[in-house]
Design a protein around this motif. Structure first.
Motif, PDB file in Angstrom:
ATOM      1  N   ALA A   1       0.828  -1.212   0.000  1.00 13.05           N
ATOM      2  CA  ALA A   1       0.000   0.000   0.000  1.00 13.05           C
ATOM      3  C   ALA A   1       0.860   1.258   0.000  1.00 13.05           C
ATOM      4  N   ALA A   2       2.043   1.185   0.592  1.00  9.11           N
ATOM      5  CA  ALA A   2       2.938   2.345   0.619  1.00  9.11           C
ATOM      6  C   ALA A   2       3.410   2.730  -0.773  1.00  9.11           C
ATOM      7  N   LEU A   3       3.265   1.828  -1.732  1.00 14.92           N
ATOM      8  CA  LEU A   3       3.668   2.111  -3.107  1.00 14.92           C
ATOM      9  C   LEU A   3       2.576   2.805  -3.912  1.00 14.92           C
ATOM     10  N   VAL A   4       1.376   2.902  -3.359  1.00 17.77           N
ATOM     11  CA  VAL A   4       0.268   3.567  -4.054  1.00 17.77           C
ATOM     12  C   VAL A   4       0.427   5.071  -3.876  1.00 17.77           C
ATOM     13  N   GLY A   5       0.771   5.737  -4.969  1.00 18.73           N
ATOM     14  CA  GLY A   5       0.988   7.176  -4.918  1.00 18.73           C
ATOM     15  C   GLY A   5      -0.178   7.953  -5.485  1.00 18.73           C
ATOM     16  N   ASP A   6       0.032   9.245  -5.644  1.00 20.20           N
ATOM     17  CA  ASP A   6      -1.020  10.118  -6.161  1.00 20.20           C
ATOM     18  C   ASP A   6      -1.179  10.015  -7.670  1.00 20.20           C
ATOM     19  N   ARG A   7      -0.171   9.465  -8.354  1.00 17.27           N
ATOM     20  CA  ARG A   7      -0.220   9.348  -9.804  1.00 17.27           C
ATOM     21  C   ARG A   7      -0.136   7.885 -10.222  1.00 17.27           C
ATOM     22  N   ALA A   8      -0.638   7.595 -11.409  1.00 20.38           N
ATOM     23  CA  ALA A   8      -0.615   6.235 -11.944  1.00 20.38           C
ATOM     24  C   ALA A   8       0.825   5.784 -12.168  1.00 20.38           C
ATOM     25  N   ASP A   9       1.126   4.583 -11.749  1.00 20.57           N
ATOM     26  CA  ASP A   9       2.438   4.007 -12.006  1.00 20.57           C
ATOM     27  C   ASP A   9       2.342   3.100 -13.225  1.00 20.57           C
ATOM     28  N   THR A  10       3.347   3.157 -14.094  1.00 22.92           N
ATOM     29  CA  THR A  10       3.313   2.394 -15.333  1.00 22.92           C
ATOM     30  C   THR A  10       4.316   1.249 -15.355  1.00 22.92           C
ATOM     31  N   SER A  11       4.946   0.965 -14.228  1.00 26.39           N
ATOM     32  CA  SER A  11       5.944  -0.104 -14.187  1.00 26.39           C
ATOM     33  C   SER A  11       5.354  -1.364 -13.565  1.00 26.39           C
ATOM     34  N   LEU A  12       6.067  -2.471 -13.750  1.00 22.45           N
ATOM     35  CA  LEU A  12       5.668  -3.744 -13.153  1.00 22.45           C
ATOM     36  C   LEU A  12       6.480  -3.929 -11.878  1.00 22.45           C
ATOM     37  N   ARG A  13       5.803  -3.945 -10.714  1.00 25.27           N
ATOM     38  CA  ARG A  13       6.484  -3.896  -9.431  1.00 25.27           C
ATOM     39  C   ARG A  13       6.120  -5.083  -8.539  1.00 25.27           C
ATOM     40  N   PRO A  14       6.643  -6.271  -8.833  1.00 27.64           N
ATOM     41  CA  PRO A  14       6.412  -7.393  -7.911  1.00 27.64           C
ATOM     42  C   PRO A  14       7.190  -7.180  -6.622  1.00 27.64           C
ATOM     43  N   GLY A  15       6.680  -7.742  -5.544  1.00 23.40           N
ATOM     44  CA  GLY A  15       7.322  -7.588  -4.244  1.00 23.40           C
ATOM     45  C   GLY A  15       8.169  -8.789  -3.875  1.00 23.40           C
ATOM     46  N   SER A  16       8.694  -8.750  -2.649  1.00 24.14           N
ATOM     47  CA  SER A  16       9.514  -9.838  -2.102  1.00 24.14           C
ATOM     48  C   SER A  16       8.896 -10.296  -0.793  1.00 24.14           C
ATOM     49  N   PRO A  17       7.770 -11.032  -0.866  1.00 23.36           N
ATOM     50  CA  PRO A  17       7.030 -11.375   0.361  1.00 23.36           C
ATOM     51  C   PRO A  17       7.800 -12.255   1.328  1.00 23.36           C
ATOM     52  N   ALA A  18       8.695 -13.076   0.818  1.00 23.63           N
ATOM     53  CA  ALA A  18       9.454 -13.965   1.696  1.00 23.63           C
ATOM     54  C   ALA A  18      10.931 -13.585   1.725  1.00 23.63           C
ATOM     55  N   GLY A  19      11.247 -12.382   1.289  1.00 29.67           N
ATOM     56  CA  GLY A  19      12.629 -11.920   1.297  1.00 29.67           C
ATOM     57  C   GLY A  19      13.421 -12.294   0.070  1.00 29.67           C
ATOM     58  N   ALA A  20      12.894 -13.190  -0.770  1.00 30.57           N
ATOM     59  CA  ALA A  20      13.602 -13.607  -1.976  1.00 30.57           C
ATOM     60  C   ALA A  20      13.282 -12.649  -3.115  1.00 30.57           C
ATOM     61  N   PRO A  21      14.201 -12.469  -4.058  1.00 30.53           N
ATOM     62  CA  PRO A  21      13.928 -11.585  -5.193  1.00 30.53           C
ATOM     63  C   PRO A  21      12.849 -12.184  -6.089  1.00 30.53           C
ATOM     64  N   PRO A  22      11.954 -11.367  -6.627  1.00 26.31           N
ATOM     65  CA  PRO A  22      10.901 -11.881  -7.519  1.00 26.31           C
ATOM     66  C   PRO A  22      11.502 -12.410  -8.813  1.00 26.31           C
ATOM     67  N   ARG A  23      10.804 -13.375  -9.411  1.00 21.09           N
ATOM     68  CA  ARG A  23      11.272 -13.999 -10.651  1.00 21.09           C
ATOM     69  C   ARG A  23      10.308 -13.643 -11.777  1.00 21.09           C
ATOM     70  N   LEU A  24      10.789 -12.964 -12.808  1.00 22.52           N
ATOM     71  CA  LEU A  24       9.961 -12.579 -13.937  1.00 22.52           C
ATOM     72  C   LEU A  24      10.523 -13.189 -15.218  1.00 22.52           C
ATOM     73  N   PRO A  25       9.663 -13.549 -16.171  1.00 22.51           N
ATOM     74  CA  PRO A  25      10.140 -14.091 -17.445  1.00 22.51           C
ATOM     75  C   PRO A  25      10.980 -13.059 -18.201  1.00 22.51           C
ATOM     76  N   SER A  26      11.920 -13.545 -19.009  1.00 24.71           N
ATOM     77  CA  SER A  26      12.768 -12.651 -19.791  1.00 24.71           C
ATOM     78  C   SER A  26      11.939 -11.805 -20.746  1.00 24.71           C
ATOM     79  N   HIS A  27      10.823 -12.348 -21.212  1.00 24.50           N
ATOM     80  CA  HIS A  27       9.903 -11.603 -22.080  1.00 24.50           C
ATOM     81  C   HIS A  27       9.461 -10.310 -21.398  1.00 24.50           C
ATOM     82  N   LEU A  28       9.115 -10.397 -20.119  1.00 24.48           N
ATOM     83  CA  LEU A  28       8.629  -9.224 -19.403  1.00 24.48           C
ATOM     84  C   LEU A  28       9.777  -8.301 -19.020  1.00 24.48           C
ATOM     85  N   ARG A  29      10.929  -8.869 -18.721  1.00 20.94           N
ATOM     86  CA  ARG A  29      12.080  -8.024 -18.437  1.00 20.94           C
ATOM     87  C   ARG A  29      12.487  -7.217 -19.663  1.00 20.94           C
ATOM     88  N   ALA A  30      12.390  -7.842 -20.839  1.00 21.55           N
ATOM     89  CA  ALA A  30      12.702  -7.132 -22.078  1.00 21.55           C
ATOM     90  C   ALA A  30      11.701  -6.008 -22.326  1.00 21.55           C
TER      91      ALA A  30
END
Length: 388
Positions: free
Chosen positions: A140-169
């Protein structure tokens, strides 16, 4: 009765149904690659599989318990979004028709769907962490006054999120090839193309209640098995072929399906079933309905009929996995001042027809009175609410 049911299950897994599927799967058919390939499902696959019971994932929310399928599907996105809205601690964020509400709900949905991309799948998922109050506050702390256009997965268990290379590109601004000829068929009112997921809710006078979203194969793209009259499912398109992801294609694993029925309980007793077709929009449209009905006190039909919207600012589940950063698709019945406010906050507003979004239906039973209620969507003239 139980013996007859089990006999039907055996006929499916090991009898004439499995035999027909095994034979049909050996035949080559042309697929979206333009070449002919045989299928992969064998009779042995059928025999080794059996439907099972599993506990739902639940969230206690405003006097109710909202129940969804596990993290192998997208259902918990709805629960995460509700948790994030609660963590914002502002009554205005519960209004799906107001400027503050639409903005906050859209931003919360983006965060929940980003977590879906990184963490959801038929594998070990940090589900308790994803639904914890502390994690909801951090999101919720990431919800700002303006629309965000990025993909922002979190780290719920402390591990880095894993995204497909397609989405990283895509996030890095590199071009991603697309093929518009494949994906989920859509409903067309002109009859040129017809096809979509179905949703069914049923409740009886004894309080038995069912929410089901059956879908898996489309006649437009999947040949029907002649002896059986239905095609094989095509939901494995939800999986990634890239290794090491939560939704990577693996043996004996379910696809991260978009199918997302909902049950709602009060004091441990089921009181409502609801759902909708719509792929990635299913939990978005259900969010608006639940906010209007459970938090806003609107009647079932009133909540379904109200103007609807959704965001496409996250990766679609269907090939070519498009992302439209910042896009909000809204019925044009929404107040003009609200639309102007959304544009001012950085949302890309895309207007749709006045009765074009959503396919919600719902049934309820009041345990105190036994009164049954139902409502269906007038959009598309494909929804029905019936009682007897």
């Amino acid at each position: 009765r139980e013996a007859q049911i089990e006999a039907a299950r055996r006929a499916w897994r090991e009898g004439f149904v499995a035999e027909a599927i095994d034979a049909f799967s050996r035949l080559p058919f042309r697929d979206s690659s333009g070449r002919a390939h045989a299928g992969l499902v064998s009779g042995d696959d059928m025999a080794r599989w059996s439907a099972t019971w599993e506990e739902p994932v639940t969230l206690d929310w405003h006097g109710h318990t909202v129940a969804k399928t596990g993290f192998w599907g997208q259902g918990p996105v709805l629960l995460q979004t509700l948790s994030i809205l609660d963590a914002l601690d502002d009554p205005a964020v519960y209004d799906p028709s107001g400027l503050d509400g639409i903005h906050a709900q859209a931003e919360a949905l983006k965060l929940a769907f980003a977590d879906r991309e990184a963490w959801y799948g038929d594998t070990d998922v940090p589900g308790s962490a994803l639904l914890s109050a502390g994690y909801a506050r951090s999101r919720a702390a990431l919800v700002g006054d303006r629309a965000d256009t990025s993909l922002r997965p979190g780290s719920p268990a402390g591990a880095p999120p894993r995204l497909p290379s397609h989405l990283r590109a895509h996030a890095a601004g590199r071009a991603v090839p697309q093929d518009p000829s494949t994906g989920e068929p859509t409903v067309r009112a002109d009859g040129v193309t017809r096809g979509d997921t179905c949703h069914v809710d049923v409740v009886d006078r004894w309080g038995n209640i069912i929410s089901a979203t059956p879908s898996g194969g489309w006649l437009q793209s999947s040949p029907a098995i002649p002896e059986l009259g239905f095609p094989l499912g095509s939901r494995l398109q939800m999986c990634w072929l890239e290794e090491g992801l939560a939704s990577t294609l693996r043996p004996d694993r379910r696809p991260r399906t978009t199918l997302s029925p909902t049950l709602v309980l009060r004091d441990g007793e089921p009181v409502m079933a609801c759902g909708t077709p719509g792929g990635d929009q299913q939990d978005q449209w259900q969010l608006l309905f639940l906010l209007r009905h459970l938090a806003g006190g609107q009647e079932l039909q009133e909540a379904i009929d109200a103007p609807t919207w959704h965001t496409t600012s996250f990766p679609a589940s269907f090939y070519p996995r498009e992302v439209e950063p910042g896009v909000l698709v809204l019925e044009d019945r929404i107040d003009g001042d609200v639309l102007a406010g959304l544009r001012a906050r950085g949302h890309t507003v895309r207007l749709s027809g006045p009765w074009s979004l959503g396919r919600m239906c719902a049934v309820t039973r009041d345990p105190r009175t036994g009164v049954l209620s139902a409502a269906a969507n007038p959009r598309g003239a494909q929804g029905y609410a019936t009682g007897r």
